[in-house]
Design an enzyme around this catalytic site. Structure first.
Site, PDB file in Angstrom:
ATOM      1  N   SER A   1      51.725  51.203  41.481  1.00 19.84           N
ATOM      2  CA  SER A   1      51.742  49.917  42.163  1.00 19.84           C
ATOM      3  C   SER A   1      50.711  49.909  43.299  1.00 19.84           C
ATOM      4  O   SER A   1      49.516  50.012  43.041  1.00 19.84           O
ATOM      5  CB  SER A   1      53.155  49.626  42.663  1.00 19.84           C
ATOM      6  OG  SER A   1      53.283  48.281  43.068  1.00 19.84           O
TER       7      SER A   1
ATOM      8  N   ASP B   1      56.174  42.256  33.951  1.00 22.97           N
ATOM      9  CA  ASP B   1      55.766  42.595  35.312  1.00 22.97           C
ATOM     10  C   ASP B   1      54.782  41.549  35.804  1.00 22.97           C
ATOM     11  O   ASP B   1      53.796  41.250  35.114  1.00 22.97           O
ATOM     12  CB  ASP B   1      55.110  43.984  35.305  1.00 22.97           C
ATOM     13  CG  ASP B   1      54.703  44.476  36.681  1.00 22.97           C
ATOM     14  OD1 ASP B   1      54.852  43.735  37.672  1.00 22.97           O
ATOM     15  OD2 ASP B   1      54.226  45.624  36.779  1.00 22.97           O
TER      16      ASP B   1
ATOM     17  N   HIS C   1      58.316  46.701  36.063  1.00 21.39           N
ATOM     18  CA  HIS C   1      57.576  47.383  37.123  1.00 21.39           C
ATOM     19  C   HIS C   1      58.383  48.559  37.683  1.00 21.39           C
ATOM     20  O   HIS C   1      59.601  48.483  37.852  1.00 21.39           O
ATOM     21  CB  HIS C   1      57.274  46.393  38.246  1.00 21.39           C
ATOM     22  CG  HIS C   1      56.352  46.907  39.294  1.00 21.39           C
ATOM     23  ND1 HIS C   1      54.986  46.829  39.182  1.00 21.39           N
ATOM     24  CD2 HIS C   1      56.585  47.526  40.480  1.00 21.39           C
ATOM     25  CE1 HIS C   1      54.418  47.353  40.241  1.00 21.39           C
ATOM     26  NE2 HIS C   1      55.374  47.797  41.051  1.00 21.39           N
TER      27      HIS C   1
END
Length: 340
Positions: free
Chosen positions: A181, A276, A306
């Site tokens: 991320s 996501d 995610h």
């Protein structure tokens, strides 16, 4: 959570309800059931809490979903940063022998949340299954330290690893960067900066669900804005904490997808989740790498959400996704150690 993750897929589907299908994909039964359980039991999410409580919530989730896989040695240390020492953690599996490859890893959490503990499960897994050392970095967080503090720390940590390869027991020619991320964003940015400036660049870059473009919202934001773990509202909260003014989103050090050129960057493995909000910008970055002649593998995990790589202790999906990435690391980074 651990119990439902161990159930057969047909039982998970029966408990989770009718299959969720969006954009030609079907949500994995394990994920659908887990999300259902979270909705039934969760209170306020981190962006609705005071910052200290939001950070504590992420730490609790890491404990619930992660797995403390045994590693040969795990050592806490510090590395020098531009504003002072940074906490770090070195994972080295048993049986490496000599100088190993090294992955410098940056945790997720939107540049606001997360720490060494939240990345511990994934780092342990990658070290053992990819057969390399992993150096996890606790970079400075916003809003106390907004952009570019995290970027500066990430670059400094990578360069420290190269300069101190011998004391870390690693091959300086086999040092890569990776993250999840916001950490995937930092891995991409470190690769761009070190490629453009004097000195060595990473040998490989590993990106899980990377943030690559804060300047706009790609189509996957509309498709998966709410209900699939990471939400649009949470991404807005992250952006507003990380940036001091909206114009910074146009800086390639924030949005690496906007860089003028990606040619010459290290080989890359980019993993995205089908459900996501960040899916499309991650795929766009992988496509641009390929168009620039960079060897790149793009893996879309269609039924997943995610952050699943942090869930190595719950169910099978996170472990399976990490195993694929570990295989990519073995071929793209581990194999480079000792070739000189």
């Amino acid at each position: 959570m651990r119990t439902i993750g161990a159930l057969p897929a047909r039982v998970q589907r029966a408990l989770g309800g009718r299959a969720v299908r969006i954009d030609g994909q079907e949500l994995h039964p394990e994920i659908q059931l887990a999300l259902k359980l979270l909705r039934l039991t969760a209170g306020r999410t981190f962006e609705q809490l005071p910052l200290s409580q939001g950070r504590a919530q992420i730490s609790r989730e890491a404990w619930v979903f992660g797995d403390s896989l045994p590693v040969g040695t795990v050592r806490d240390l510090t590395v020098p940063g531009p504003a002072g020492p940074l906490a770090a953690r070195l994972y080295r599996p048993s049986g490496l022998g000599g100088s190993s490859a090294l992955l410098v890893y940056f945790h997720g959490g939107g540049w606001v949340l997360g720490d060494l503990e939240s990345a511990d499960s994934a780092c342990r897994f990658l070290a053992v299954h990819a057969g390399l050392s992993v150096l996890s970095i606790d970079y400075r967080l916003a809003p106390e330290h907004p952009f570019p503090a995290g970027v500066e720390d990430a670059v400094a940590a990578y360069r420290h690893a190269v300069d101190n390869a011998e004391s870390l027991g690693v091959d300086p020619a086999a040092i890569g960067v990776g993250g999840e991320s916001a950490g995937g964003n930092l891995a991409a940015v470190v690769s761009q900066i070190t490629h453009a400036e004097p000195g060595p660049a990473p040998a490989f870059q590993l990106m899980f669900f990377p943030v690559t473009d804060l300047s706009t919202k790609h189509a996957s934001y509309l498709l998966f804005s709410d209900g699939f773990f990471l939400t649009e509202a949470q991404m807005d909260w992250y952006r507003d904490h990380y940036l001091t003014h909206p114009g910074e989103a146009l800086d390639p050090r924030v949005s690496p997808l906007l860089a003028d050129s990606l040619s010459g960057l290290p080989p890359a493995y980019v993993a995205v989740a089908g459900f996501d909000p960040l899916r499309d910008e991650g795929e766009a970055y992988a496509r641009r790498l390929g168009e620039a002649g960079v060897p790149v593998t793009l893996r879309r995990h269609e039924g997943l959400v995610h952050g699943i790589v942090n869930a190595t202790g719950v169910g099978r999906s996170g472990r399976d996704a990490l195993l694929e990435a570990a295989g990519a690391l073995r071929g793209g980074l581990t194999a480079l150690a000792g070739r000189r």
